[in-house]
Scaffold this motif. Structure first.
Motif, mmCIF file in Angstrom:
data_model
loop_
_atom_site.group_PDB
_atom_site.id
_atom_site.type_symbol
_atom_site.label_atom_id
_atom_site.label_comp_id
_atom_site.label_asym_id
_atom_site.label_seq_id
_atom_site.Cartn_x
_atom_site.Cartn_y
_atom_site.Cartn_z
ATOM 1 N N ARG A 65 0.385 8.806 -17.683
ATOM 2 C CA ARG A 65 0.128 7.359 -17.744
ATOM 3 C C ARG A 65 1.215 6.564 -17.016
ATOM 4 O O ARG A 65 0.924 5.613 -16.291
ATOM 5 C CB ARG A 65 0.030 6.909 -19.203
ATOM 6 N N GLU A 66 2.476 6.974 -17.234
ATOM 7 C CA GLU A 66 3.584 6.253 -16.600
ATOM 8 C C GLU A 66 3.517 6.367 -15.079
ATOM 9 O O GLU A 66 3.801 5.401 -14.363
ATOM 10 C CB GLU A 66 4.925 6.805 -17.107
ATOM 11 N N PHE A 67 3.148 7.549 -14.581
ATOM 12 C CA PHE A 67 3.076 7.720 -13.125
ATOM 13 C C PHE A 67 1.957 6.870 -12.534
ATOM 14 O O PHE A 67 2.139 6.232 -11.487
ATOM 15 C CB PHE A 67 2.849 9.189 -12.753
ATOM 16 N N VAL A 68 0.808 6.855 -13.197
ATOM 17 C CA VAL A 68 -0.326 6.063 -12.696
ATOM 18 C C VAL A 68 0.045 4.585 -12.665
ATOM 19 O O VAL A 68 -0.273 3.864 -11.707
ATOM 20 C CB VAL A 68 -1.584 6.303 -13.558
ATOM 21 N N ARG A 69 0.746 4.114 -13.708
ATOM 22 C CA ARG A 69 1.186 2.711 -13.730
ATOM 23 C C ARG A 69 2.168 2.442 -12.591
ATOM 24 O O ARG A 69 2.105 1.410 -11.926
ATOM 25 C CB ARG A 69 1.854 2.390 -15.078
ATOM 26 N N GLU A 70 3.102 3.385 -12.386
ATOM 27 C CA GLU A 70 4.101 3.236 -11.324
ATOM 28 C C GLU A 70 3.417 3.198 -9.961
ATOM 29 O O GLU A 70 3.784 2.400 -9.088
ATOM 30 C CB GLU A 70 5.088 4.405 -11.394
ATOM 31 N N LEU A 71 2.426 4.062 -9.794
ATOM 32 C CA LEU A 71 1.694 4.127 -8.526
ATOM 33 C C LEU A 71 0.963 2.808 -8.268
ATOM 34 O O LEU A 71 0.969 2.275 -7.149
ATOM 35 C CB LEU A 71 0.700 5.289 -8.565
ATOM 36 N N ASP A 72 0.358 2.263 -9.313
ATOM 37 C CA ASP A 72 -0.354 0.991 -9.183
ATOM 38 C C ASP A 72 0.620 -0.132 -8.809
ATOM 39 O O ASP A 72 0.297 -1.015 -8.011
ATOM 40 C CB ASP A 72 -1.057 0.662 -10.504
ATOM 41 N N GLU A 73 1.829 -0.074 -9.379
ATOM 42 C CA GLU A 73 2.867 -1.069 -9.095
ATOM 43 C C GLU A 73 3.306 -0.987 -7.631
ATOM 44 O O GLU A 73 3.511 -2.004 -6.954
ATOM 45 C CB GLU A 73 4.064 -0.812 -10.007
ATOM 46 N N ILE A 74 3.471 0.241 -7.130
ATOM 47 C CA ILE A 74 3.922 0.457 -5.743
ATOM 48 C C ILE A 74 2.872 -0.014 -4.745
ATOM 49 O O ILE A 74 3.170 -0.703 -3.770
ATOM 50 C CB ILE A 74 4.226 1.952 -5.496
ATOM 51 N N VAL A 75 1.642 0.346 -5.015
ATOM 52 C CA VAL A 75 0.569 0.106 -4.046
ATOM 53 C C VAL A 75 0.145 -1.355 -4.022
ATOM 54 O O VAL A 75 0.065 -1.975 -2.959
ATOM 55 C CB VAL A 75 -0.646 1.008 -4.347
ATOM 56 N N GLY A 76 -0.119 -1.921 -5.209
ATOM 57 C CA GLY A 76 -0.599 -3.305 -5.265
ATOM 58 C C GLY A 76 -1.889 -3.453 -4.478
ATOM 59 O O GLY A 76 -2.848 -2.720 -4.691
ATOM 60 N N ASP A 77 -1.918 -4.408 -3.539
ATOM 61 C CA ASP A 77 -3.113 -4.647 -2.721
ATOM 62 C C ASP A 77 -3.059 -3.919 -1.378
ATOM 63 O O ASP A 77 -3.944 -4.083 -0.537
ATOM 64 C CB ASP A 77 -3.280 -6.158 -2.462
ATOM 65 N N GLN A 78 -2.003 -3.120 -1.173
ATOM 66 C CA GLN A 78 -1.853 -2.440 0.118
ATOM 67 C C GLN A 78 -2.808 -1.252 0.231
ATOM 68 O O GLN A 78 -3.350 -0.756 -0.760
ATOM 69 C CB GLN A 78 -0.418 -1.929 0.288
ATOM 70 N N LEU A 79 -2.972 -0.792 1.447
ATOM 71 C CA LEU A 79 -3.712 0.435 1.704
ATOM 72 C C LEU A 79 -2.708 1.519 2.083
ATOM 73 O O LEU A 79 -1.599 1.232 2.518
ATOM 74 C CB LEU A 79 -4.717 0.232 2.843
ATOM 75 N N PHE A 80 -3.121 2.769 1.965
ATOM 76 C CA PHE A 80 -2.212 3.879 2.245
ATOM 77 C C PHE A 80 -2.220 4.280 3.725
ATOM 78 O O PHE A 80 -1.985 5.429 4.061
ATOM 79 C CB PHE A 80 -2.580 5.100 1.391
ATOM 80 N N ASN A 81 -2.518 3.323 4.597
ATOM 81 C CA ASN A 81 -2.520 3.634 6.024
ATOM 82 C C ASN A 81 -1.105 3.947 6.497
ATOM 83 O O ASN A 81 -0.273 3.059 6.613
ATOM 84 C CB ASN A 81 -3.065 2.435 6.826
ATOM 85 N N GLY A 82 -0.821 5.204 6.750
ATOM 86 C CA GLY A 82 0.501 5.597 7.229
ATOM 87 C C GLY A 82 1.548 5.697 6.157
ATOM 88 O O GLY A 82 2.700 6.009 6.434
ATOM 89 N N GLY A 83 1.183 5.423 4.915
ATOM 90 C CA GLY A 83 2.131 5.554 3.814
ATOM 91 C C GLY A 83 2.782 4.243 3.430
ATOM 92 O O GLY A 83 2.754 3.264 4.184
ATOM 93 N N ILE A 84 3.379 4.219 2.243
ATOM 94 C CA ILE A 84 4.034 3.028 1.706
ATOM 95 C C ILE A 84 5.493 3.345 1.419
ATOM 96 O O ILE A 84 5.807 4.365 0.783
ATOM 97 C CB ILE A 84 3.327 2.553 0.420
ATOM 98 N N LYS A 85 6.393 2.491 1.863
ATOM 99 C CA LYS A 85 7.829 2.690 1.668
ATOM 100 C C LYS A 85 8.161 2.621 0.174
ATOM 101 O O LYS A 85 7.719 1.718 -0.533
ATOM 102 C CB LYS A 85 8.586 1.601 2.429
ATOM 103 N N LEU A 86 8.965 3.594 -0.298
ATOM 104 C CA LEU A 86 9.316 3.662 -1.710
ATOM 105 C C LEU A 86 10.526 2.803 -2.067
ATOM 106 O O LEU A 86 10.827 2.623 -3.250
ATOM 107 C CB LEU A 86 9.585 5.117 -2.115
ATOM 108 N N GLY A 87 11.234 2.300 -1.077
ATOM 109 C CA GLY A 87 12.386 1.456 -1.344
ATOM 110 C C GLY A 87 13.485 1.685 -0.327
ATOM 111 O O GLY A 87 13.361 2.540 0.565
#
Length: 451
Positions: A65-87
């Motif tokens: 559950r925590e990972f899914v929430r974290e993933l939702d927080e990271i992604v937001g409205d973005q798409l995974f085109n080419g990946g998303i920067k983790l920080g």
């Protein structure tokens, strides 16, 4: 020449690609942040598997559950085109959709299962980025072997592994031919400055010692705050008497109000849980509640569903060893004695609670004496979750045998009990005692050593 230098620097800074298996995320939901500036690939199959773990009260359900929430927080409205920067100073997170299973895999692994789909994605990523190392991270030994047979580099998740297991296997420190005068001083003054002992190196805080001379011996604990060796006296806990020095040291740590966190390790029959429970009962007036819990790890990879009966009947076999320890203590007293009646009263009032660890979630841990048995079956993150919930006036005791790990994804170096013991070592509120001598019977001792 300048161009050559730039090319060499680029090679040095070449990042890796880590493909994560489901069990890594269920082990540590923050694992995606533990790979520095390298890229992380999550196969779509992993998300499918995590979906099955979202419901339930077990620690792995919490991780999912925590990972899914974290993933939702990271992604937001973005798409995974080419990946998303983790920080900052982190790599990208990439969700890789399903890929056809290559023919070379089909010849060896005919079954279409999640593990093989993850292997197919790891192989695809490696072929897509031939100039970057692609590494499959999994806690499944068999999957690592399958990957390597396909020439896919694969490793365990090392972020929370213990570096030196020998520290955990060490029992008490014995000093032979110790100074008779210092032994006498320990008996008369109850402590001596550690400088007078002329040790080769300063002891760890709350390290236990057996000091022997040809004439006498004494037990001691190094008090880091006082910088003194303090004499350890034998104590009795609710009718249970220590049978050896290790058990004496265990009771010293269990009774010491300054030590808030205790790890008792050792093989079966050394008295870890019995001593912890006896010490808790002896101090019941100092705590609002005594909690005794253990994680449920079903054997033979079968969950509780296959057992007959309701929920309480299903968990009863797993809790029975804890009730057995309580029975040993109760049978030291007459059924009409005040001590026996007090145990019955504590149980009835739920001031003494024996329960699966998952059922503790959400309960207040303030002013509690909390014993966690079989802690070697917990992950480092699960141990951290328990400790960080400890409120004011709470004492935590973790017991376990590092040689008997039931979880398929943990070993002697990656389990939570070992991790906690290594990280908390040398802190004033922590003590560790490794019990080596079995006290059940000669037969049990022989079996533990030889079988």
């Amino acid at each position: 020449m300048e161009t050559l230098k730039i090319t060499e620097m680029a090679k040095k800074k070449q990042t890796k690609i880590f493909v994560l298996d489901t069990n890594v995320i269920l082990h540590d939901h923050t694992s995606i942040y533990q790979f520095q500036d390298n890229d992380i690939v999550i196969p779509i199959t992993v998300l499918e598997e995590l979906d099955k773990f979202k419901r339930g009260n077990d620690p792995i359900n919490f991780q999912a559950r925590e990972f899914v929430r974290e993933l939702d927080e990271i992604v937001g409205d973005q798409l995974f085109n080419g990946g998303i920067k983790l920080g900052p100073d982190k790599g990208k997170l990439i969700i890789e959709t399903g890929k056809p299973i290559p023919e070379e895999m089909k010849h060896s692994f005919r079954e279409d299962i999640p593990d093989h789909r993850i292997l197919a994605i790891a192989m695809y990523v490696g072929q897509k980025f031939p100039d970057r190392p692609t590494i499959l991270i999994t806690k499944d030994i068999n999957l690592r072997m399958k990957a390597k047979s396909l020439k896919i580099q694969s490793e365990d998740y090392y972020n929370d592994k213990v570096k030196d297991i020998q520290i955990l296997n060490k029992s008490v420190t014995e000093l032979e031919n110790f100074n008779d005068t210092l032994i006498e001083k320990l008996y008369s003054d109850n402590s001596i400055p550690v400088e007078q002992m002329e040790l080769a190196e300063r002891p760890d805080v709350n390290e236990y010692f057996i000091m022997k001379s040809p004439k006498a011996s004494v037990l001691g604990r190094y008090d880091g705050g006082l910088k003194k060796m303090v004499r350890v006296e034998k104590k009795t806990a609710y009718g249970i008497k220590p049978r050896n020095a290790e058990q004496t040291f265990s009771l010293d740590a269990l009774f010491n109000p300054e030590i808030k966190l205790v790890a008792l390790t050792g093989k079966a029959g050394t008295g870890k849980t019995l001593l912890a429970l006896a010490a808790a009962l002896e101090q019941h007036k100092s705590f609002g509640q005594i909690l005794l819990a253990r994680p449920i790890v079903a054997l033979s990879n079968r969950d509780l569903g296959f057992l007959p009966g309701d929920a309480q009947e299903k968990i009863s076999p797993y809790m029975q060893p804890l009730f057995d320890n309580l029975s040993v203590i109760k049978h030291n007293f007459n059924a009409r004695s005040a001590e026996y009646q007090k145990i019955e009263e504590l149980l009835k009032e739920e001031s003494l609670v024996i329960t699966p660890l998952a059922y503790i979630r959400g309960r207040s841990l303030s002013n509690s004496y909390f014993i966690i048995d079989e802690a070697q079956n917990l992950t480092p993150h699960e141990i951290k979750t328990i400790i960080t919930r400890a409120g004011e006036g709470t004492k935590l005791i973790f017991t376990g045998d590092l040689q008997q790990i039931d979880s398929p994804y943990l070993d002697m170096k990656s389990n939570g009990l070992a991790y906690m013991t290594e990280k908390m070592r040398n802190h004033e509120i922590f003590a560790h005692v490794n019990l080596l001598k079995g006290e059940r019977s000669y037969l049990a001792e022989l079996a533990s050593d030889l079988l």
